[in-house]
Design an enzyme around this catalytic site. Structure first.
Site, mmCIF file in Angstrom:
data_model
loop_
_atom_site.group_PDB
_atom_site.id
_atom_site.type_symbol
_atom_site.label_atom_id
_atom_site.label_comp_id
_atom_site.label_asym_id
_atom_site.label_seq_id
_atom_site.Cartn_x
_atom_site.Cartn_y
_atom_site.Cartn_z
ATOM 1 C CB SER A 140 -4.199 1.405 4.161
ATOM 2 O OG SER A 140 -3.380 0.956 3.103
ATOM 3 C CB SER A 149 -0.948 0.008 1.197
ATOM 4 O OG SER A 149 -2.032 -0.863 0.960
ATOM 5 C CE LYS A 173 -4.236 1.373 -0.691
ATOM 6 N NZ LYS A 173 -4.549 0.534 0.465
#
Length: 335
Positions: A74, A19, A22
């Site tokens: 997240s 993640s 992101k």
């Protein structure tokens, strides 16, 4: 500020990044979208697995609200909703992510998704994640979001997954990540004494280990380096002689100032070397014309290098100017 790497280990190895992906999702959304955009949640977004903020199909959120869900909790569902809104589809948004990566010179980075779940061909490196984060933190909204520990959005409380926020002195970002292939990942930003550092650790075995490793390299950097001004953009480095100009010389100044994190040893052994491409310039001379560079070295290593340019323009002498010179000389001789 400088982009200088203070510590690295396997920094250029391609890795799954989970993640931490992101970070790119957020910066593309911020640059291509409007914070007050209304985003409708699709079935694909609502049905994604892993870490989510429990979006429901048909719900409407603003882009800003989704960005907090993306970076604090997240949310994979927030990532897909954002991607479909900005890029038209997940695949279209991934193309925008890769376009941004090329723009930033990230040669060992490739995105397939906006969330970072394990997918073949989706990777980056510790070094390039640091470069991406350095770029992203220049965006004040991004910096504000990733430095937030908790916030209430639509009646839901979002608490950050970043264990460094609130626990490590000066920590002000950025993003966690975890998948089976990527392990535990953490990109951290921390600021002390006007020096902001970025650390990246990938493929750690646990949250405890990734936090411990992040602390170790940040502590090393804060304990051994101080942000030091080597050059101010207004410094007059030297002058170059001008032929046939209204002024005999032109000032030489740096293209920009230089601030670098330095150790005490580097400060004590720092040398400044000026290299000029010209001994003399012919008028007219334009301002901001590159004439060389200045280089700072310590222990034989180049610490910083910046171009040198002319500080002002110098006009070419006209016949009337030569006439005035002759009259001036004659006048002084007659006195």
């Amino acid at each position: 500020k400088s982009g200088r790497v203070l510590y690295e280990k396997n920094a250029h190895a391609r890795k799954a990044i989970a993640s931490t992906t992101k970070i790119m999702t957020a910066i593309v959304a911020l640059e291509r979208g409007n914070l007050e955009d209304k985003v409708k949640v699709s079935k694909r977004a609502a049905n994604i697995g892993g870490s989510t903020i429990n979006l429901k199909e048909g719900e409407e959120w603003t882009l800003k609200e989704l960005l907090y869900g993306l970076m604090l909790r997240s949310g994979n569902d927030a990532a897909i909703a954002i991607a479909e809104h900005i890029g038209g589809s997940v695949e279209g948004f991934a193309a925008l992510m890769n376009e941004k990566a090329r723009e930033l010179g990230l040669k060992n980075t490739q995105f397939k998704t906006p969330h970072g779940l394990d997918t073949p061909g989706h990777y980056s490196t510790a070094y390039e994640l640091a470069q991406l984060t350095r770029y992203a933190l220049n965006n004040p909204i991004f910096s504000q979001i990733v430095g937030t520990q908790n916030i209430s959005v639509k009646g839901r409380s979002f608490y950050t997954t970043n264990e460094m926020l609130g626990a490590y002195p000066g920590a002000d970002g950025v993003k966690t990540g975890y998948t089976g292939q990527a392990g535990r990942c953490l990109v951290t930003s921390a600021t002390r004494n006007n020096m902001r550092l970025i650390s990246v650790v990938l493929n750690c075995s646990s949250r405890t280990v990734r936090a411990k490793n992040s602390r170790a390299i940040l502590d090393y950097a804060f304990n051994n380096y101080r942000l030091t001004k080597l050059l101010d953009e207004s410094d007059n480095i030297t002058e170059i002689q001008v032929s046939k100009g209204k002024a005999e010389n032109v000032s030489v100044v740096p293209e920009k100032g230089i601030e670098m994190p330095l150790t005490e040893e580097e400060k004590s052994k720092m040398e400044m070397n000026v290299c000029l491409y010209y001994d003399k310039l012919n008028a007219p001379v334009l301002s901001d014309f590159e004439v060389g560079y200045v280089e700072f070295t310590a222990n034989g290593n180049t610490i910083a290098k910046v171009a040198l340019k002319t500080g002002k323009s110098v006009e070419k002498k006209r016949i009337i100017d030569y006439y005035r010179d002759i009259v001036g000389i004659w006048y002084r001789l007659m006195k």
